[in-house]
Design an enzyme around this catalytic site. Structure first.
Site, PDB file in Angstrom:
ATOM      1  CB  ALA A 266     -40.078 -44.791 -85.752  1.00  0.00           C
ATOM      2  CD  GLU A 326     -42.955 -39.303 -92.619  1.00  0.00           C
ATOM      3  OE1 GLU A 326     -42.112 -39.936 -93.293  1.00  0.00           O
ATOM      4  OE2 GLU A 326     -42.863 -39.150 -91.394  1.00  0.00           O
TER       5      GLU A 326
HETATM    6 ZN   LIG Z   1     -38.579 -40.974 -93.521  1.00  0.00          ZN
END
Ligand SMILES: [Zn+2]
Length: 359
Positions: A266, A326
């Site tokens: 991010a 993830e």
């Molecule tokens: Zn993470």
């Protein structure tokens, strides 16, 4: 003798049915008051055009001859905004049936619709997350993604999947909300740091800061996973501040380029970790970089919700979350929400759009 009885029975039946029919019919006529009848007459409106809505518009001095046939299609409503809606939207070119759709919209959507010229809303008005402002984008997205169901088109456009990442971004109004959404279209203020964080024991012997709610839930999860499948799960990282994320992201960009880096890291201010509610887990029994075995994830996937966590970047939802799958990243959202998200196979993005945002 028997035949005759049958005839008599049939005759009776006929009289009863016919009588009821006539009775109802005359009753219906009686429903039009003498007063309304004379108003209809004054306006040269034939009796068969009568409807409760027509009576209403006459009574409210809204009557316009050119809409006479529309009035019959409009279901009368005693909501406060009925007068307003009829008055404004017939003039904008909406037909009677469309007025009924409009009456089903939220006041917020009705206000938005007032500010624009006629738009066709019939495909969308029944979705509770329908946003009048997005109709053009729904239509465009639909052309490009004909395989999606309409309800998904509405959700995907609402969460901005039709726009390039990091455009039209919004900063969270309440960053400490347990449901705060942080992704490539929604950021946290640069200086936001959750208050009252606590430290959990980390995989590297480090102290891992996270919000109290997340820590308490994590402890219960750790206890259960140990008991149920005999493994340990430890946090490697949870809260990360803006500057740390900035260092991470900049490093990834110089290594792999911006485009690639954006798929797994991010940008600063756009990380779920800045909420203090996200935790990366690792099974310390695995000595490689792999964080979880398939069976570890199997348990996590099916049980995290029992402790108020969700898998934040699930498999098959990469195009929604904007991130690769993830299996190790969990996010605390609270028990009730986590359960709904798990049972309906949603992402946080979809949940917020379907259950939280008011349109
Ligand atoms: Zn993470």
């Amino acid at each position: 003798m028997k035949k005759l009885r049958l005839w008599v029975k049939l005759l009776f039946l006929f009289l009863i049915v016919g009588g009821t029919y006539l009775g109802v019919k005359s009753l219906k006529k009686e429903n039009i008051s003498e007063e309304s009848k004379s108003v209809l007459k004054e306006n040269n409106i034939p009796l068969e055009k009568y409807s409760k809505t027509l009576e209403f518009v006459l009574d409210q001095n809204l009557y316009n001859e050119k809409y006479l046939d529309q009035y019959r299609d409009i279901e009368y409503s005693d909501k406060n905004n009925f007068k307003d809606v009829i008055n404004i939207f017939l003039d904008k070119g909406y037909k009677g049936k469309e007025i009924n759709y409009i009456m089903n919209l939220s006041n917020k959507n009705i206000d938005k619709l007032k500010n624009v010229d006629y738009i066709d809303i019939k495909d969308y008005y029944s979705f509770k997350n329908f946003d009048v402002n997005n109709v053009n984008r729904y239509n465009l997205y639909r052309e490009k993604h004909s395989k999606y169901e309409l309800k998904d088109i509405v959700t995907y456009v609402n969460i901005k999947l039709d726009l390039p990442v990091y455009t039209d971004t919004l900063e969270a109004v309440d960053p400490s909300d347990l449901l705060v959404l942080v992704n490539k279209y929604n950021s946290l203020p640069k200086n936001y740091k959750p208050s009252g964080m606590e430290q959990a024991a980390g995989h590297y012997g480090n102290n891992v800061p996270m919000r109290k709610e997340a820590k308490e839930a994590l402890e219960k999860l750790q206890e259960s996973v140990k008991k149920e499948i005999g493994i340990t799960l430890l946090p490697t990282t949870a809260y990360r501040d803006y500057n740390f994320q900035n260092t991470l992201y900049t490093g990834y960009v110089s290594k792999h380029g911006k485009e690639k880096a954006d798929t797994y890291s991010a940008r600063p201010g756009y990380s779920d970790h800045q909420t203090g509610l996200a935790i990366d887990l690792k099974n310390p029994a695995i000595k490689t970089n792999v964080r979880l075995n398939d069976s570890d994830y199997e348990w996590l996937h099916n049980n995290a919700y029992r402790f108020g966590f969700i898998i934040r970047f699930p498999k098959g939802k990469e195009f929604i979350t904007g991130y690769q799958f993830e299996n190790w990243h969990i996010r605390y959202v609270g028990l009730d929400v986590a359960k709904i998200i798990y049972e309906n196979d949603l992402t946080l993005e979809e949940y917020i759009d379907l259950y939280v945002t008011e349109y």
